[in-house]
Design a protein around this motif. Structure first.
Motif, short mmCIF file in Angstrom:
data_model
loop_
_atom_site.label_atom_id
_atom_site.label_comp_id
_atom_site.label_asym_id
_atom_site.label_seq_id
_atom_site.Cartn_x
_atom_site.Cartn_y
_atom_site.Cartn_z
N SER A 155 -7.74 27.26 16.36
CA SER A 155 -9.00 28.10 15.98
C SER A 155 -9.17 29.59 15.62
O SER A 155 -10.33 30.28 14.61
N ASP A 156 -8.34 30.14 16.05
CA ASP A 156 -7.78 31.57 15.10
C ASP A 156 -8.09 31.47 13.97
O ASP A 156 -8.68 32.56 13.16
N VAL A 157 -7.39 30.68 13.69
CA VAL A 157 -7.35 30.28 12.27
C VAL A 157 -8.85 30.31 11.74
O VAL A 157 -9.47 30.91 10.50
N GLU A 158 -9.50 29.30 12.47
CA GLU A 158 -10.85 28.88 11.78
C GLU A 158 -12.20 29.90 11.90
O GLU A 158 -12.60 29.98 11.09
N ARG A 159 -11.59 31.01 12.78
CA ARG A 159 -13.00 31.59 13.01
C ARG A 159 -12.64 33.28 11.97
O ARG A 159 -13.27 34.03 11.79
N MET A 160 -11.64 32.87 10.87
CA MET A 160 -11.09 33.87 9.86
C MET A 160 -12.96 34.23 9.29
O MET A 160 -12.98 34.70 8.07
N GLY A 161 -13.75 33.14 8.82
CA GLY A 161 -14.52 32.93 8.48
C GLY A 161 -15.67 33.81 8.86
O GLY A 161 -16.94 33.69 7.98
N ILE A 162 -15.40 34.38 10.00
CA ILE A 162 -16.83 34.63 10.89
C ILE A 162 -16.31 36.42 10.96
O ILE A 162 -16.87 36.44 10.64
N GLN A 163 -15.25 36.28 11.86
CA GLN A 163 -14.24 37.66 11.07
C GLN A 163 -14.10 38.32 9.67
O GLN A 163 -14.27 39.92 9.84
N ARG A 164 -13.87 37.02 8.61
CA ARG A 164 -13.82 38.15 7.77
C ARG A 164 -12.76 38.57 7.57
O ARG A 164 -12.64 40.35 7.12
N GLU A 165 -11.13 38.21 8.17
CA GLU A 165 -9.79 39.15 8.18
C GLU A 165 -9.44 38.08 8.01
O GLU A 165 -9.14 36.47 8.81
N PRO A 166 -7.45 38.90 8.28
CA PRO A 166 -6.87 37.46 8.27
C PRO A 166 -6.35 37.88 9.64
O PRO A 166 -6.93 38.74 10.81
N VAL A 167 -5.92 36.32 9.91
CA VAL A 167 -5.72 36.62 11.36
C VAL A 167 -4.54 37.24 12.16
O VAL A 167 -5.04 37.47 13.38
N MET A 168 -3.35 37.84 10.83
CA MET A 168 -2.50 38.66 11.37
C MET A 168 -2.73 39.43 12.03
O MET A 168 -2.29 40.46 12.75
N ALA A 169 -4.07 40.21 11.63
CA ALA A 169 -4.91 41.78 11.50
C ALA A 169 -5.73 41.62 13.19
O ALA A 169 -5.69 41.79 14.33
N THR A 170 -6.62 40.06 12.89
CA THR A 170 -7.78 39.78 14.36
C THR A 170 -7.12 39.89 15.54
O THR A 170 -6.66 39.63 17.04
N ALA A 171 -5.41 38.60 15.54
CA ALA A 171 -5.03 38.28 16.73
C ALA A 171 -3.60 38.25 16.08
O ALA A 171 -2.30 37.03 15.68
N PRO A 172 -2.58 39.62 16.20
CA PRO A 172 -0.94 39.63 15.68
C PRO A 172 -0.40 38.43 16.19
O PRO A 172 1.33 38.21 16.32
N ASN A 173 -0.30 38.47 17.60
CA ASN A 173 0.53 37.94 18.88
C ASN A 173 -0.09 36.26 19.01
O ASN A 173 0.55 35.62 19.37
N SER A 174 -1.13 35.62 17.97
CA SER A 174 -1.06 34.65 18.42
C SER A 174 0.12 33.60 17.84
O SER A 174 0.83 34.19 16.84
N ALA A 175 0.25 32.34 17.94
CA ALA A 175 1.13 31.62 17.34
C ALA A 175 0.09 31.07 16.30
O ALA A 175 1.55 30.98 15.30
N ALA A 176 -0.70 30.78 15.53
CA ALA A 176 -0.62 31.42 14.38
C ALA A 176 -0.38 32.39 13.04
O ALA A 176 0.81 31.90 12.52
N SER A 177 -0.51 33.68 14.02
CA SER A 177 0.46 34.70 13.44
C SER A 177 1.81 34.68 13.38
O SER A 177 2.31 35.22 12.43
N LYS A 178 2.29 34.48 14.37
CA LYS A 178 3.85 34.49 14.20
C LYS A 178 4.00 33.61 13.08
O LYS A 178 4.93 33.95 12.79
N ALA A 179 3.38 32.53 13.53
CA ALA A 179 3.91 31.12 12.38
C ALA A 179 3.31 31.87 10.92
O ALA A 179 4.98 31.76 10.41
N TYR A 180 2.95 32.39 10.52
CA TYR A 180 2.46 32.69 8.94
C TYR A 180 3.53 33.91 8.70
O TYR A 180 4.25 34.32 7.66
#
Length: 250
Positions: free
Chosen positions: A211-236
């Motif tokens: 869901s962190d990746v899906e929220r990129m469209g709302i936050q208009r930032e890379p998920v690595m910037a908004t949720a750097p410790n999330s599973a998606a950020s670590k994967a990217y």
């Protein structure tokens, strides 16, 4: 300068999210990075809150160095610039068909900024066309997101077949599994089947459905910037590091 194209001939596979986060990761690692959006929908520019140039239209992208460089926008992040797309990019194939050396025009255009960047990330539209042939020929690596489902597997097979038929180097193709849901039996089966056939063309890193990746469209930032410790950020981040190692060996 290395050119990395994020491409899929199938839409909805996480291509732009990958382009945005890989570009961010490269910049965060200290590489001077340009994210170049070739998709007329302009999603990459939207994510970084930058507006496209009104002058970079028609053949100007391929013929006018001054307009191309003036269209580049700075982002809110160190080492990261963006060349946003506008709707005129939908006619790229028409423009290219009128030009000499139509299959190498993109590479010639990007040479205008080769001294300014270490990495160019191309966010590509989902089609096989004259533009995509330009992408395949100019890129040092073609990063291909694959959702582990039957249709996405089929489009990856089509892409491999296209490379073979047109004598393009298969070594450029770097597929990876995107939007992976471990609880889905089909995902596990598809990953196993594709690894058995395309092991050398598939990366080890997988991007989870998040869901962190899906929220990129709302936050208009890379998920690595908004949720750097999330599973998606670590994967990217892992995906970017694995890609750098692969490209350095090529």
């Amino acid at each position: 300068m290395k050119i990395i194209a994020c491409y899929s001939n199938k839409g909805g596979v996480g291509k732009t999210a990958t382009s945005v986060n890989v570009a961010y990761a490269m910049a965060a690692a200290g590489k001077r990075t340009l994210l170049c959006d070739l998709d007329p929908q302009g999603a990459s520019g939207f994510y970084f809150r930058v507006k496209p140039s009104k002058k970079l239209v028609h053949e100007a992208f391929f013929k006018d160095v001054e307009k191309l460089t003036e269209a580049i926008r700075g982002s809110d992040y160190d080492n990261l610039d963006v060349l946003p797309a506008n709707m005129s990019f939908r006619d790229f194939d028409v423009f290219l068909s009128r030009m000499r050396d139509s299959r190498s025009r993109l590479k010639k255009a990007l040479k205008a900024v080769k001294n300014d960047y270490d990495i160019i990330v191309l966010d590509c539209p989902p089609s096989i066309s004259t533009l995509s042939e330009n992408v395949f020929r100019s890129a040092d690596a073609v990063l291909v997101p694959v959702i582990p489902t039957t249709l996405s597997q089929r489009t990856f097979e089509q892409l491999v077949a296209f490379f073979k038929a047109n004598k393009l180097p298969l070594e450029k193709l770097h597929g990876f599994f995107s939007m992976v849901q471990g609880i889905k039996k089909l995902h596990g089966e598809t990953i196993s089947d594709m690894n058995a056939v395309f092991k050398r063309r598939l990366m080890r890193t997988q991007i989870p459905f998040a869901s962190d990746v899906e929220r990129m469209g709302i936050q208009r930032e890379p998920v690595m910037a908004t949720a750097p410790n999330s599973a998606a950020s670590k994967a990217y981040r892992a995906l970017s590091e694995e890609l750098v190692k692969r490209v350095s060996r090529s």
